[in-house]
Design an enzyme around this catalytic site. Structure first.
Site, mmCIF file in Angstrom:
data_model
loop_
_atom_site.group_PDB
_atom_site.id
_atom_site.type_symbol
_atom_site.label_atom_id
_atom_site.label_comp_id
_atom_site.label_asym_id
_atom_site.label_seq_id
_atom_site.Cartn_x
_atom_site.Cartn_y
_atom_site.Cartn_z
ATOM 1 N N LYS A 293 0.784 -1.109 0.008
ATOM 2 C CA LYS A 293 0.239 0.039 0.016
ATOM 3 C C LYS A 293 0.878 1.290 -0.115
ATOM 4 C CE LYS A 293 -4.221 -1.775 2.056
ATOM 5 N NZ LYS A 293 -5.176 -1.893 3.032
ATOM 6 N N ASP A 331 -10.266 2.846 2.010
ATOM 7 C CA ASP A 331 -10.462 2.413 3.348
ATOM 8 C C ASP A 331 -10.898 3.496 4.512
ATOM 9 O OD1 ASP A 331 -9.470 -0.036 2.815
ATOM 10 O OD2 ASP A 331 -7.389 0.501 3.476
HETATM 11 N N1 LIG Z 1 -12.373 -4.123 7.213
HETATM 12 C C1 LIG Z 1 -11.421 -3.932 6.315
HETATM 13 O O1 LIG Z 1 -11.946 -3.538 5.086
HETATM 14 C C2 LIG Z 1 -10.066 -3.793 6.509
HETATM 15 C C3 LIG Z 1 -9.197 -2.941 5.572
HETATM 16 C C4 LIG Z 1 -7.888 -2.782 5.965
HETATM 17 C C5 LIG Z 1 -7.520 -3.953 6.947
HETATM 18 N N2 LIG Z 1 -8.123 -4.761 7.825
HETATM 19 C C6 LIG Z 1 -7.762 -5.552 8.893
HETATM 20 O O2 LIG Z 1 -7.165 -4.324 9.948
HETATM 21 C C7 LIG Z 1 -6.054 -5.443 10.483
HETATM 22 C C8 LIG Z 1 -4.855 -4.339 10.318
HETATM 23 O O3 LIG Z 1 -4.268 -4.280 8.913
HETATM 24 P P1 LIG Z 1 -3.305 -3.467 8.393
HETATM 25 O O4 LIG Z 1 -3.333 -3.464 6.813
HETATM 26 O O5 LIG Z 1 -3.301 -2.093 8.927
HETATM 27 O O6 LIG Z 1 -2.033 -4.379 8.803
HETATM 28 P P2 LIG Z 1 -0.442 -3.948 9.203
HETATM 29 O O7 LIG Z 1 -0.286 -2.687 8.200
HETATM 30 O O8 LIG Z 1 0.623 -5.064 8.893
HETATM 31 O O9 LIG Z 1 -0.605 -3.445 10.512
HETATM 32 C C9 LIG Z 1 -0.965 -4.269 11.654
HETATM 33 C C10 LIG Z 1 -1.263 -3.612 12.792
HETATM 34 O O10 LIG Z 1 -1.385 -4.632 13.933
HETATM 35 C C11 LIG Z 1 -0.781 -4.552 14.967
HETATM 36 N N3 LIG Z 1 -0.531 -5.942 15.518
HETATM 37 C C12 LIG Z 1 0.004 -6.996 14.847
HETATM 38 N N4 LIG Z 1 -0.029 -7.969 15.822
HETATM 39 C C13 LIG Z 1 -0.270 -7.451 16.892
HETATM 40 C C14 LIG Z 1 -0.191 -7.811 18.386
HETATM 41 N N5 LIG Z 1 0.142 -9.319 18.571
HETATM 42 N N6 LIG Z 1 -0.405 -7.244 19.544
HETATM 43 C C15 LIG Z 1 -0.650 -5.773 19.257
HETATM 44 N N7 LIG Z 1 -0.829 -5.130 18.184
HETATM 45 C C16 LIG Z 1 -0.705 -6.224 16.797
HETATM 46 C C17 LIG Z 1 0.665 -3.795 14.409
HETATM 47 O O11 LIG Z 1 1.343 -3.328 15.650
HETATM 48 P P3 LIG Z 1 2.921 -2.855 15.492
HETATM 49 O O12 LIG Z 1 3.066 -1.694 14.823
HETATM 50 O O13 LIG Z 1 3.411 -2.845 17.023
HETATM 51 O O14 LIG Z 1 3.522 -4.266 14.485
HETATM 52 C C18 LIG Z 1 -0.043 -2.921 13.568
HETATM 53 O O15 LIG Z 1 -0.328 -1.896 14.341
HETATM 54 C C19 LIG Z 1 -6.010 -6.551 10.055
HETATM 55 O O16 LIG Z 1 -6.672 -7.418 10.621
HETATM 56 C C20 LIG Z 1 -6.730 -6.625 8.727
HETATM 57 O O17 LIG Z 1 -7.398 -7.638 8.165
HETATM 58 C C21 LIG Z 1 -9.587 -4.754 7.528
#
Ligand SMILES: NC(=O)c1ccc[n+]([C@@H]2O[C@H](COP(=O)([O-])OP(=O)(O)OC[C@H]3O[C@@H](n4cnc5c(N)ncnc54)[C@H](OP(=O)(O)O)[C@@H]3O)[C@@H](O)[C@H]2O)c1
Length: 512
Positions: A293, A331
């Site tokens: 992204k 998003d």
């Molecule tokens: N509903 C929708 O349309 C939609 C759209 C986009 C994303 N999502 C969902 O949103 C979530 C995040 O997606 P993303 O694209 O932002 O991913 P990303 O860029 O990889 O970010 C992951 C986030 O989760 C945190 N994290 C991961 N494991 C963790 C743990 N064990 N304890 C605490 N924090 C943790 C990370 O913290 P750190 O920075 O400390 O690693 C970071 O803030 C996913 O579940 C994804 O499926 C949903």
């Protein structure tokens, strides 16, 4: 046995016995295959009469090929020729000759003795990164056999290696079948029909086979029989990409609106290289997922101001007038409007409806500072919320807070953070996502301070966080709602305004 369709969908059957092969042919028929490739080897039959019976009783048009599992010796070659001759004798629709196993003379002999069978001359090009020249040379060599059809099976190291395949399909003077193996070769099957492919291979029984879509998705999701040279290509650029639900949603939506498009998974390693190679206007629009992204912003010629401030695009459109790539982020609006609508609904029942964003002035607690977190932080701030960010890695929370001009606090303080009642909580961290769906980012007790709880996680749909928030009386908004809204936003951008809202909602809520 004739073939009904212009585009032939087939599956390869590698079985231990003729009985198993017969069962698999029936299964392939049920799953909609028009044709089966019977990959015979020395273990498929103990006596040639078994094979003869199998071929006589086959209930689907077939390709007979001979593939030895072990390095082939002169005895193996003899068996191979015996099998191919038998297939020709029995008028099997297609007989495939591997030109690495038997010489061109055998092809000529089969051509002479056949009455209705079509002879396919095939070869395997290994090593990845096949150039146009390598493929051209292989094609010239196969063509020189005089076979009716030629077939190439190639290894690809990157998705961009499939581009020469499309070039060959478009320009080949003889009927050509090509299959690029491995996950990165999947588009050779899904997009092949756009470039003139008349055979497409799928896997049987939904079995995961790298590079092959399943027969059922070919028939029910992609409906490749409708793909033609004018079909516009869309897809999700991600790595990994197998989990993406986008194809299940966008393909039916294209057909529902009568739009000539196909949406495919694009397993991309280097997003810049992808856009360099697939640069023509046919590649019309893209969803962008993990981990591209942010890198994708740098590939765009223009970026929508909101996406620019977020620093991430999840949608890219190729402008038809000049081919320029324009980046967007759907998003952000998807999440913020889902929360706003739920709050408005709540206010309506309380008799407080207003035109101002119901987020304005609220304390908006955001957990997570990844891609989704960034989009939500900018969205909430733009609506006038007082945003506070918690993230496991505090430095990342602070950096995002600085970019948005809001506050960041250490993750450990999340459960004790309660400066006021009626706050909004948005989880944009991956906590609670399958397979760790027993986890939640915040205690149930702490949830009592929140009026509304949103969870971006949508697998599972009803996360532990949302269940506990419901139990303490908060309004909840699921990540599925964000998903459907961001997809609707993308579909509008893809099609310049079309979006069958009810239809797409129904698919997401019924099937995901
Ligand atoms: N509903 C929708 O349309 C939609 C759209 C986009 C994303 N999502 C969902 O949103 C979530 C995040 O997606 P993303 O694209 O932002 O991913 P990303 O860029 O990889 O970010 C992951 C986030 O989760 C945190 N994290 C991961 N494991 C963790 C743990 N064990 N304890 C605490 N924090 C943790 C990370 O913290 P750190 O920075 O400390 O690693 C970071 O803030 C996913 O579940 C994804 O499926 C949903």
């Amino acid at each position: 046995m004739g073939l009904k369709n212009d585009l032939v969908v087939y599956t390869r059957l590698e079985c231990e016995s003729c009985e198993e092969m017969t069962c698999c042919i029936e299964k392939a028929k049920e799953e909609g295959a028009d044709l089966v490739e019977l990959c015979i080897d020395d273990f498929t039959f103990s006596d040639i009469s078994q094979l003869e019976l199998l071929l006589k009783q086959r209930s689907l048009p077939s390709i007979v090929s001979f593939r030895s599992k072990s390095p082939i010796n002169s005895e193996g070659k003899k068996t191979c020729i015996q099998v191919l001759k038998l297939a020709v004798e029995l008028d099997v629709e297609f007989v495939e000759v591997d030109t690495e196993v038997v010489c061109h003379e055998v092809v000529a002999e089969l051509m002479k003795s056949r009455s209705n069978s079509k002879i396919i001359a095939s070869t395997y090009v290994n090593g990845g990164n096949p150039t146009k020249e390598t493929l051209c040379n292989s094609i010239i060599n196969l063509q020189s056999t005089g076979a009716d059809i030629i077939k190439l099976v190639i290894d690809v190291a990157y998705i961009t290696d499939v581009a020469p395949v499309f070039h060959m399909l478009t320009h080949s003077q003889v009927p050509l079948i090509v299959r690029a193996q491995g996950d990165r070769g999947l588009i050779s099957q899904l997009l092949g029909p756009k470039y003139g492919a008349f055979f497409v291979c799928g896997s049987l029984g939904g079995k995961y086979t790298p590079g092959l879509p399943s027969l059922t998705t070919i028939k029910q999701v992609y409906k490749l029989q409708y793909v033609n040279p004018d079909t516009r290509i869309f897809g999700v650029i991600s790595n990994p990409v197998g989990h993406s639900k986008g194809p299940l949603l966008h393909n039916p939506a294209f057909r529902h609106t009568g739009y000539n498009g196909i949406y495919v998974p694009l397993l991309v390693d280097n997003v810049k290289e992808f856009f360099r190679v697939f640069s023509c206007n046919d590649y019309a629009g893209f969803s962008v997922g993990i981990p591209h992204k942010e890198a994708a912003v740098r590939c765009c010629d223009e970026v929508d101001p909101l996406a620019k401030s977020i620093g991430a695009v999840n949608t890219i459109i190729r402008r038809p007038s000049d081919g320029k790539l324009i980046g967007y982020n759907t998003d952000c609006e998807a999440c913020v409007t889902a929360i706003e609508d739920a709050l408005r609904e709540r206010q309506k029942t309380n008799g407080h409806a207003s035109n101002v964003s119901p987020i304005a002035g609220k304390l908006f607690v955001l957990v997570g500072a990844g891609g989704a977190g960034r989009a939500i932080a900018f969205g909430a701030k733009s609506r006038g919320a007082r945003v506070v960010i918690f993230n496991r890695k505090y430095e990342r929370a602070k950096a995002l807070a600085a970019a948005v001009s809001c506050d960041a606090l250490p993750y450990e303080h999340l459960n004790d953070f309660c400066p006021e009642k009626g706050m909004i909580l948005a989880n944009a961290s991956a906590v609670g996502m399958q397979p760790k769906s027993d986890q939640t980012p915040i205690s149930k007790e702490a949830l009592r301070s929140y009026e509304l709880v949103f969870d971006a996680v949508y697998t599972p749909r009803n996360t532990r966080l949302l269940q506990e928030a419901t139990e303490v009386g908060a309004t909840v908004v699921s990540g599925v709602e964000m998903f459907v809204r961001q997809a609707l936003g993308q579909f509008k951008l893809f099609t310049n305004g079309l979006a069958p809202v009810d239809f797409m909602r129904r698919i997401v809520y019924e099937q995901f």
